[in-house]
Scaffold this motif. Structure first.
Motif, PDB file in Angstrom:
ATOM      1  N   THR A   1       3.703   5.458   3.888  1.00  0.00           N
ATOM      2  CA  THR A   1       3.835   5.725   5.314  1.00  0.00           C
ATOM      3  C   THR A   1       3.755   4.462   6.159  1.00  0.00           C
ATOM      4  OG1 THR A   1       2.923   7.944   5.022  1.00  0.00           O
ATOM      5  CG2 THR A   1       2.892   7.039   7.251  1.00  0.00           C
ATOM      6  N   SER A   2       2.876   3.548   5.808  1.00  0.00           N
ATOM      7  CA  SER A   2       2.732   2.333   6.613  1.00  0.00           C
ATOM      8  C   SER A   2       4.035   1.546   6.659  1.00  0.00           C
ATOM      9  CB  SER A   2       1.605   1.461   6.058  1.00  0.00           C
ATOM     10  OG  SER A   2       1.863   1.099   4.708  1.00  0.00           O
TER      11      SER A   2
ATOM     12  N   THR B   1      -2.210   3.050   9.929  1.00  0.00           N
ATOM     13  CA  THR B   1      -2.797   3.540   8.688  1.00  0.00           C
ATOM     14  C   THR B   1      -2.243   2.770   7.504  1.00  0.00           C
ATOM     15  OG1 THR B   1      -3.102   5.497   7.272  1.00  0.00           O
ATOM     16  CG2 THR B   1      -1.007   5.314   8.455  1.00  0.00           C
ATOM     17  N   LEU B   2      -3.044   2.674   6.454  1.00  0.00           N
ATOM     18  CA  LEU B   2      -2.594   2.096   5.194  1.00  0.00           C
ATOM     19  C   LEU B   2      -2.500   3.165   4.113  1.00  0.00           C
ATOM     20  CD1 LEU B   2      -4.596  -1.262   5.132  1.00  0.00           C
ATOM     21  CD2 LEU B   2      -2.232  -0.873   5.856  1.00  0.00           C
TER      22      LEU B   2
ATOM     23  N   LEU C   1       6.261   0.688  10.047  1.00  0.00           N
ATOM     24  CA  LEU C   1       6.629  -0.672  10.434  1.00  0.00           C
ATOM     25  C   LEU C   1       8.106  -0.742  10.807  1.00  0.00           C
ATOM     26  CD1 LEU C   1       4.711  -2.818   7.787  1.00  0.00           C
ATOM     27  CD2 LEU C   1       4.245  -2.689  10.240  1.00  0.00           C
TER      28      LEU C   1
ATOM     29  N   ASN D   1      -1.177   7.477   3.114  1.00  0.00           N
ATOM     30  CA  ASN D   1      -0.269   8.558   3.460  1.00  0.00           C
ATOM     31  C   ASN D   1      -1.092   9.650   4.136  1.00  0.00           C
ATOM     32  OD1 ASN D   1       2.017   7.347   2.368  1.00  0.00           O
ATOM     33  ND2 ASN D   1       1.666   8.215   0.341  1.00  0.00           N
TER      34      ASN D   1
ATOM     35  N   GLN E   1       4.583  -1.578  13.833  1.00  0.00           N
ATOM     36  CA  GLN E   1       3.144  -1.584  13.607  1.00  0.00           C
ATOM     37  C   GLN E   1       2.751  -0.290  12.910  1.00  0.00           C
ATOM     38  OE1 GLN E   1       0.797  -1.138  17.309  1.00  0.00           O
ATOM     39  NE2 GLN E   1       2.730  -0.733  18.357  1.00  0.00           N
ATOM     40  N   THR E   2       1.581  -0.301  12.296  1.00  0.00           N
ATOM     41  CA  THR E   2       1.111   0.899  11.612  1.00  0.00           C
ATOM     42  C   THR E   2      -0.378   1.090  11.859  1.00  0.00           C
ATOM     43  OG1 THR E   2       0.844   2.004   9.457  1.00  0.00           O
ATOM     44  CG2 THR E   2       0.753  -0.401   9.466  1.00  0.00           C
TER      45      THR E   2
ATOM     46  N   THR F   1       0.845  -1.183   0.000  1.00  0.00           N
ATOM     47  CA  THR F   1       0.000   0.000   0.000  1.00  0.00           C
ATOM     48  C   THR F   1       0.885   1.238   0.000  1.00  0.00           C
ATOM     49  OG1 THR F   1      -1.832   1.115   1.139  1.00  0.00           O
ATOM     50  CG2 THR F   1      -0.207  -0.020   2.515  1.00  0.00           C
TER      51      THR F   1
END
Length: 237
Positions: free
Chosen positions: A126-127, A139-140, A131, A142, A136-137, A123
């Protein structure tokens, strides 16, 4: 004492050449004094490092390697992926000869740690960066620069262990700007920003041998390691 490198993908060549002149000779069994993680995105390890297949890396070398990077930068955003999956066009199969195009990065990858098993979420950018920073993230996508999350980071783990750390980013402090625990003045003092090689704190500190014990390094916005010095693309870090 040996400096250790974890080479996620790669930074810009201007940064790398500043360090090579100060790199001590490698000795078997000597302990690491620093960990430096160089990050890039939007290109696969197979694209950047096909010749490392001969060194035992999990890399596919398809042959017919390019002695120069493709220009302009092939589209690699979500829209391009959707049209590829719809069958509107085929994906380009391109690999550069890393020993010719990015010889210093090849040297780093062969001498130190080359991460050939780093996986993203398929994706937006940013995700993947989150990570790396915190495992961990939230959001998927930006998110806007003002989006901040209360999540743990590897930097504070390093700090609690009594070691120093540094995050080297562009002028927008991306992606560490998305973390609540890095927003206080004490943490901000460990975030070093730059917009070009002349103002780059990483280059300066590497030259002076004053880098922190643990460093995460993002290239200046819009740079591509496979493009000659001064080359630009529309690619974000």
């Amino acid at each position: 004492m040996q400096e250790g490198w974890l080479d996620e993908t790669i930074l810009s060549s201007a940064v790398s050449h500043a360090i090579r002149a100060r790199q001590p000779a490698r000795k078997r069994g000597t302990p690491m004094t620093r960990i430096v993680v160089l990050l890039q995105e939007n290109k696969t390890p197979d694209y950047y490092f096909p010749t490392l297949a001969a060194w035992g890396a999990e890399i596919e070398n398809r042959g017919h390697l390019r002695s120069a990077p493709p220009m302009p930068d092939p589209k690699h955003d979500r829209n391009a992926w959707v049209h590829f999956k719809m069958g509107d066009y085929t994906a380009a199969t391109v690999q550069i000869d890393n020993d010719i195009v990015i010889p210093y990065y090849s040297w780093l990858a062969k001498q130190f740690t080359f991460c050939d098993h780093h996986f993203g979420l398929g994706t937006n950018s940013t995700s993947g960066h989150m990570l790396v920073i915190g495992g961990q993230t939230p959001t998927l996508r930006n998110p806007p620069p003002s989006s901040v999350w209360d999540l743990p980071t590897i930097f504070k783990h390093v700090e609690r262990a009594g070691l120093s750390w540094g995050a080297f980013t562009g002028p927008d402090r991306y992606p560490v700007n998305h973390y609540t625990e890095l927003g206080d003045p004490a943490s901000q003092a460990h975030i070093f920003t730059s917009s070009d090689a002349r103002s780059d704190r990483f280059i300066a500190m590497a030259t002076q041998r004053t880098l922190p014990d643990f460093c995460l390094v993002w290239g200046p916005p819009g740079t591509r390691p496979d493009v000659e010095a001064g080359g630009r693309s529309s690619t974000r870090r």
